[in-house]
Scaffold this active site. Structure first.
Site, PDB file in Angstrom:
ATOM      1  N   LYS A 186       0.562  -1.080  -0.088  1.00 21.54           N
ATOM      2  CA  LYS A 186       0.131   0.082  -0.070  1.00 21.54           C
ATOM      3  C   LYS A 186       1.129   1.782  -0.037  1.00 21.54           C
ATOM      4  O   LYS A 186       1.712   0.590  -0.447  1.00 21.54           O
ATOM      5  CB  LYS A 186      -1.230   0.054   1.826  1.00 21.54           C
ATOM      6  CG  LYS A 186      -1.830  -2.013   1.475  1.00 21.54           C
ATOM      7  CD  LYS A 186      -3.099  -1.679   1.928  1.00 21.54           C
ATOM      8  CE  LYS A 186      -3.531  -2.789   2.236  1.00 21.54           C
ATOM      9  NZ  LYS A 186      -4.253  -2.867   2.406  1.00 21.54           N
ATOM     10  N   GLU A 241      -9.765  -0.661  -2.098  1.00 20.92           N
ATOM     11  CA  GLU A 241      -9.377   0.866  -1.827  1.00 20.92           C
ATOM     12  C   GLU A 241      -9.393   1.711  -2.499  1.00 20.92           C
ATOM     13  O   GLU A 241      -9.397   3.041  -2.223  1.00 20.92           O
ATOM     14  CB  GLU A 241      -7.527   0.796  -0.710  1.00 20.92           C
ATOM     15  CG  GLU A 241      -8.040   0.068   0.968  1.00 20.92           C
ATOM     16  CD  GLU A 241      -6.681  -0.327   1.643  1.00 20.92           C
ATOM     17  OE1 GLU A 241      -5.704  -0.547   0.315  1.00 20.92           O
ATOM     18  OE2 GLU A 241      -6.803  -1.574   1.741  1.00 20.92           O
ATOM     19  N   GLU A 291     -11.319 -10.331  -1.503  1.00 23.15           N
ATOM     20  CA  GLU A 291     -10.309  -9.567  -0.695  1.00 23.15           C
ATOM     21  C   GLU A 291     -12.109  -9.364   0.200  1.00 23.15           C
ATOM     22  O   GLU A 291     -12.407  -8.055  -0.263  1.00 23.15           O
ATOM     23  CB  GLU A 291      -9.961  -8.973  -0.339  1.00 23.15           C
ATOM     24  CG  GLU A 291      -7.913  -9.184  -1.199  1.00 23.15           C
ATOM     25  CD  GLU A 291      -7.316  -7.722  -0.935  1.00 23.15           C
ATOM     26  OE1 GLU A 291      -5.588  -8.475  -0.279  1.00 23.15           O
ATOM     27  OE2 GLU A 291      -7.635  -6.541  -0.660  1.00 23.15           O
ATOM     28  N   GLY A 349      -7.022  -4.551   7.152  1.00 19.42           N
ATOM     29  CA  GLY A 349      -6.714  -3.784   8.066  1.00 19.42           C
ATOM     30  C   GLY A 349      -7.423  -3.844   9.876  1.00 19.42           C
ATOM     31  O   GLY A 349      -7.549  -3.242  10.156  1.00 19.42           O
TER      32      GLY A 349
HETATM   33  P1  13P Z   1      -4.797  -6.329   5.829  1.00 20.21           P
HETATM   34  O1  13P Z   1      -3.657  -8.222   5.285  1.00 20.21           O
HETATM   35  O2  13P Z   1      -3.576  -5.881   6.667  1.00 20.21           O
HETATM   36  O3  13P Z   1      -5.774  -6.417   6.058  1.00 20.21           O
HETATM   37  O4  13P Z   1      -4.907  -5.761   3.879  1.00 20.21           O
HETATM   38  C1  13P Z   1      -5.119  -7.150   3.376  1.00 20.21           C
HETATM   39  C2  13P Z   1      -4.431  -6.083   2.169  1.00 20.21           C
HETATM   40  O5  13P Z   1      -5.961  -5.715   1.654  1.00 20.21           O
HETATM   41  C3  13P Z   1      -3.856  -6.311   0.753  1.00 20.21           C
HETATM   42  O6  13P Z   1      -4.450  -5.757  -0.208  1.00 20.21           O
END
Ligand code: 13P
Length: 255
Positions: free
Chosen positions: A12, A100, A170, A176
């Site tokens: 990210k 996102e 996802e 997150g």
């Molecule tokens: P997290 O592992 O921090 O939950 O994020 C997952 C993600 O969005 C991977 O693209």
């Protein structure tokens, strides 16, 4: 054909180029004992850190991916990056349609499709992200949402190109948040995704497709998740930002 486990870190908007070099050096050391025969590993830093990652990881088993791609090859698209630009750097994978981007940057199924077409045209391996929100899950709409996202992403994509695509499921509510889908829940959804893919490209092609799980995957739960029949790895956010946790996550998943 047995599917190979594929675990990618989505960094990210974290890590400057200098910080990326440090993390990649640590990853290089840690992952030296992991055989590429058992797992494919990639990291996806932000655009400005791609060169540093590629330089540090050259000659290792860790691949590098980008987090987005524009659909045009060049032109008046201020702030965007094309597939040719990524390819020239030595990028191998590209994440497309992360939730996102859908949530904050107006990504739609149509733009996901355009980016997917561009990635394939550029010779990049796409990781197409799909997933439902909490509201959609609670409203019983998960399957309808995923089916729409899948069908939208693959408009006009032929069978040969489809073989090059990785899917990342996802659930938005698990990203997150520390809330992971239970292995059973994730397995059910992955099986559904494979069924939709089979409807589009046939059972054999769907069987060969790598479907990653993403959303609070960590060293403590990677084994149980990846042990599920239709879960072929992970797309990792937070736990990919430290060499130790990313390594432990991968090691546990394949161990
Ligand atoms: P997290 O592992 O921090 O939950 O994020 C997952 C993600 O969005 C991977 O693209």
């Amino acid at each position: 054909m047995a599917r190979k486990v594929f675990i990618a870190g989505n960094w990210k908007m974290n890590k400057t180029a200098a910080e990326t070099a440090v993390l990649c050096r640590a990853l290089k050391e840690k992952f030296a004992d992991i055989c590429p025969c058992s797992v494919e590993v990639a990291v996806c830093p932000t655009f400005t850190s791609l060169s540093a990652a590629i330089a540090e990881l050259k000659g290792t088993n860790i691949k590098v991916g980008a987090q987005n791609i524009h659909w045009a090859d060049n032109g008046a698209f201020t702030g965007e990056i094309s597939g040719a630009m990524l390819k020239e750097l030595g990028v191998e994978y590209v994440i497309i349609g992360h939730s996102e981007r859908r949530q904050y940057f107006g990504e739609t199924d149509e733009t996901v499709n355009k980016r997917l077409v561009a990635a394939l045209r550029s010779g990049l391996k796409p990781i197409v992200c799909i997933g439902e929100t909490l509201e959609e899950r609670e409203g019983g709409k998960t399957e309808a949402v995923l089916e729409k996202q899948i069908k939208g992403a693959f408009v006009s994509i032929g069978a040969d190109d489809f073989k090059k695509v990785v899917i990342a499921y996802e659930p938005v509510w698990a990203i997150g948040t520390g809330k992971t889908a239970t292995p059973d829940m994730a397995q059910d959804t992955h099986a559904f995704i494979r069924k939709v893919l089979a409807g589009l490209y046939g059972a054999a092609a769907a069987e060969d497709t790598v479907i990653q799980y993403g959303g609070s995957m960590k060293p403590e739960n990677s084994k149980e998740l990846v042990a599920q029949k239709d879960i072929d790895g992970g797309l990792i956010g937070g736990a990919a930002l430290k060499a130790d946790s990313f390594y432990d996550l991968v090691k546990n998943a394949i161990g």
